[in-house]
Design a protein around this motif. Structure first.
Motif, PDB file in Angstrom:
ATOM      1  N   MET A 151       0.843  -1.168   0.000  1.00  0.00           N
ATOM      2  CA  MET A 151       0.000   0.000   0.000  1.00  0.00           C
ATOM      3  C   MET A 151       0.896   1.242   0.000  1.00  0.00           C
ATOM      4  O   MET A 151       1.882   1.299   0.732  1.00  0.00           O
ATOM      5  CB  MET A 151      -0.893  -0.064   1.243  1.00  0.00           C
ATOM      6  CG  MET A 151      -1.444   1.246   1.700  1.00  0.00           C
ATOM      7  SD  MET A 151      -2.539   1.130   3.128  1.00  0.00           S
ATOM      8  CE  MET A 151      -1.353   1.128   4.441  1.00  0.00           C
ATOM      9  N   ILE A 152       0.551   2.212  -0.785  1.00  0.00           N
ATOM     10  CA  ILE A 152       1.293   3.476  -0.834  1.00  0.00           C
ATOM     11  C   ILE A 152       0.848   4.356   0.332  1.00  0.00           C
ATOM     12  O   ILE A 152      -0.326   4.623   0.511  1.00  0.00           O
ATOM     13  CB  ILE A 152       1.072   4.222  -2.175  1.00  0.00           C
ATOM     14  CG1 ILE A 152       1.620   3.424  -3.343  1.00  0.00           C
ATOM     15  CG2 ILE A 152       1.690   5.618  -2.140  1.00  0.00           C
ATOM     16  CD1 ILE A 152       3.126   3.244  -3.327  1.00  0.00           C
ATOM     17  N   VAL A 153       1.802   4.785   1.129  1.00  0.00           N
ATOM     18  CA  VAL A 153       1.529   5.650   2.269  1.00  0.00           C
ATOM     19  C   VAL A 153       1.743   7.105   1.870  1.00  0.00           C
ATOM     20  O   VAL A 153       0.976   7.978   2.242  1.00  0.00           O
ATOM     21  CB  VAL A 153       2.435   5.282   3.464  1.00  0.00           C
ATOM     22  CG1 VAL A 153       2.246   6.248   4.617  1.00  0.00           C
ATOM     23  CG2 VAL A 153       2.169   3.859   3.911  1.00  0.00           C
ATOM     24  N   CYS A 154       2.780   7.354   1.098  1.00  0.00           N
ATOM     25  CA  CYS A 154       3.131   8.716   0.667  1.00  0.00           C
ATOM     26  C   CYS A 154       3.225   8.736  -0.849  1.00  0.00           C
ATOM     27  O   CYS A 154       4.193   8.230  -1.426  1.00  0.00           O
ATOM     28  CB  CYS A 154       4.462   9.134   1.291  1.00  0.00           C
ATOM     29  SG  CYS A 154       5.041  10.758   0.741  1.00  0.00           S
ATOM     30  N   SER A 155       2.226   9.315  -1.483  1.00  0.00           N
ATOM     31  CA  SER A 155       2.238   9.358  -2.949  1.00  0.00           C
ATOM     32  C   SER A 155       3.237  10.380  -3.483  1.00  0.00           C
ATOM     33  O   SER A 155       3.786  10.198  -4.566  1.00  0.00           O
ATOM     34  CB  SER A 155       0.834   9.640  -3.496  1.00  0.00           C
ATOM     35  OG  SER A 155       0.327  10.835  -2.965  1.00  0.00           O
ATOM     36  N   CYS A 156       3.529  11.429  -2.724  1.00  0.00           N
ATOM     37  CA  CYS A 156       4.498  12.432  -3.172  1.00  0.00           C
ATOM     38  C   CYS A 156       5.892  11.827  -3.341  1.00  0.00           C
ATOM     39  O   CYS A 156       6.623  12.183  -4.255  1.00  0.00           O
ATOM     40  CB  CYS A 156       4.572  13.595  -2.196  1.00  0.00           C
ATOM     41  SG  CYS A 156       3.046  14.563  -2.059  1.00  0.00           S
ATOM     42  N   ASN A 157       6.246  10.923  -2.421  1.00  0.00           N
ATOM     43  CA  ASN A 157       7.572  10.306  -2.438  1.00  0.00           C
ATOM     44  C   ASN A 157       7.539   8.830  -2.830  1.00  0.00           C
ATOM     45  O   ASN A 157       8.559   8.156  -2.769  1.00  0.00           O
ATOM     46  CB  ASN A 157       8.234  10.451  -1.062  1.00  0.00           C
ATOM     47  CG  ASN A 157       8.541  11.893  -0.733  1.00  0.00           C
ATOM     48  OD1 ASN A 157       9.289  12.552  -1.443  1.00  0.00           O
ATOM     49  ND2 ASN A 157       7.954  12.404   0.336  1.00  0.00           N
ATOM     50  N   ALA A 158       6.368   8.354  -3.196  1.00  0.00           N
ATOM     51  CA  ALA A 158       6.163   6.949  -3.569  1.00  0.00           C
ATOM     52  C   ALA A 158       6.669   5.986  -2.481  1.00  0.00           C
ATOM     53  O   ALA A 158       7.353   5.014  -2.762  1.00  0.00           O
ATOM     54  CB  ALA A 158       6.808   6.644  -4.918  1.00  0.00           C
ATOM     55  N   LEU A 159       6.325   6.282  -1.240  1.00  0.00           N
ATOM     56  CA  LEU A 159       6.714   5.422  -0.125  1.00  0.00           C
ATOM     57  C   LEU A 159       5.589   4.434   0.164  1.00  0.00           C
ATOM     58  O   LEU A 159       4.445   4.829   0.366  1.00  0.00           O
ATOM     59  CB  LEU A 159       6.986   6.237   1.141  1.00  0.00           C
ATOM     60  CG  LEU A 159       8.126   7.240   1.102  1.00  0.00           C
ATOM     61  CD1 LEU A 159       8.235   7.963   2.442  1.00  0.00           C
ATOM     62  CD2 LEU A 159       9.431   6.567   0.762  1.00  0.00           C
ATOM     63  N   SER A 160       5.943   3.182   0.197  1.00  0.00           N
ATOM     64  CA  SER A 160       4.961   2.157   0.530  1.00  0.00           C
ATOM     65  C   SER A 160       5.008   1.887   2.031  1.00  0.00           C
ATOM     66  O   SER A 160       5.916   2.342   2.738  1.00  0.00           O
ATOM     67  CB  SER A 160       5.258   0.867  -0.226  1.00  0.00           C
ATOM     68  OG  SER A 160       6.428   0.257   0.291  1.00  0.00           O
ATOM     69  N   HIS A 161       4.047   1.116   2.505  1.00  0.00           N
ATOM     70  CA  HIS A 161       4.055   0.747   3.921  1.00  0.00           C
ATOM     71  C   HIS A 161       5.290  -0.082   4.244  1.00  0.00           C
ATOM     72  O   HIS A 161       5.801  -0.034   5.358  1.00  0.00           O
ATOM     73  CB  HIS A 161       2.766   0.019   4.307  1.00  0.00           C
ATOM     74  CG  HIS A 161       2.620  -1.350   3.726  1.00  0.00           C
ATOM     75  ND1 HIS A 161       2.325  -1.566   2.402  1.00  0.00           N
ATOM     76  CD2 HIS A 161       2.744  -2.565   4.296  1.00  0.00           C
ATOM     77  CE1 HIS A 161       2.273  -2.868   2.177  1.00  0.00           C
ATOM     78  NE2 HIS A 161       2.520  -3.507   3.307  1.00  0.00           N
ATOM     79  N   LYS A 162       5.816  -0.818   3.271  1.00  0.00           N
ATOM     80  CA  LYS A 162       7.047  -1.594   3.479  1.00  0.00           C
ATOM     81  C   LYS A 162       8.236  -0.657   3.699  1.00  0.00           C
ATOM     82  O   LYS A 162       9.106  -0.945   4.522  1.00  0.00           O
ATOM     83  CB  LYS A 162       7.326  -2.529   2.295  1.00  0.00           C
ATOM     84  CG  LYS A 162       6.291  -3.600   2.112  1.00  0.00           C
ATOM     85  CD  LYS A 162       6.426  -4.638   3.188  1.00  0.00           C
ATOM     86  CE  LYS A 162       5.457  -5.782   2.922  1.00  0.00           C
ATOM     87  NZ  LYS A 162       5.472  -6.765   3.978  1.00  0.00           N
TER      88      LYS A 162
END
Length: 79
Positions: A1-12
């Motif tokens: 799951m993407i947590v931060c779309s601005c930085n493309a950070l996933s929950h992993k």
């Protein structure tokens, strides 16, 4: 799951940073070599941080309980 779309950070990515010692959102950004942009991800990061802290406390309590229960019982040797 993407947590931060601005930085493309996933929950992993967030979990990895937490496991490496991150304790606040800025630590997560630093670990992932990015920075907060819009800030919409911060509440989810805080939620993941709280969950990780609670899980660590449970594990530590389990370990402490197990170490108390695992004390060796002295046995007498009868010859």
């Amino acid at each position: 799951m993407i947590v931060c779309s601005c930085n493309a950070l996933s929950h992993k990515d967030v979990e990895s940073a937490i496991n490496a010692g991150a304790s606040k959102p800025s630590d997560i950004y630093t670990a992932r070599k990015c920075r907060a942009q819009c800030g919409n991800c911060v509440p989810e990061m805080v939620c993941l941080l709280k969950q990780a802290i609670q899980e660590r406390k449970k594990i530590q309590a389990t370990i402490a309980t197990a170490s108390i229960a695992a004390k060796p019982v002295e046995q007498s040797i009868y010859l």
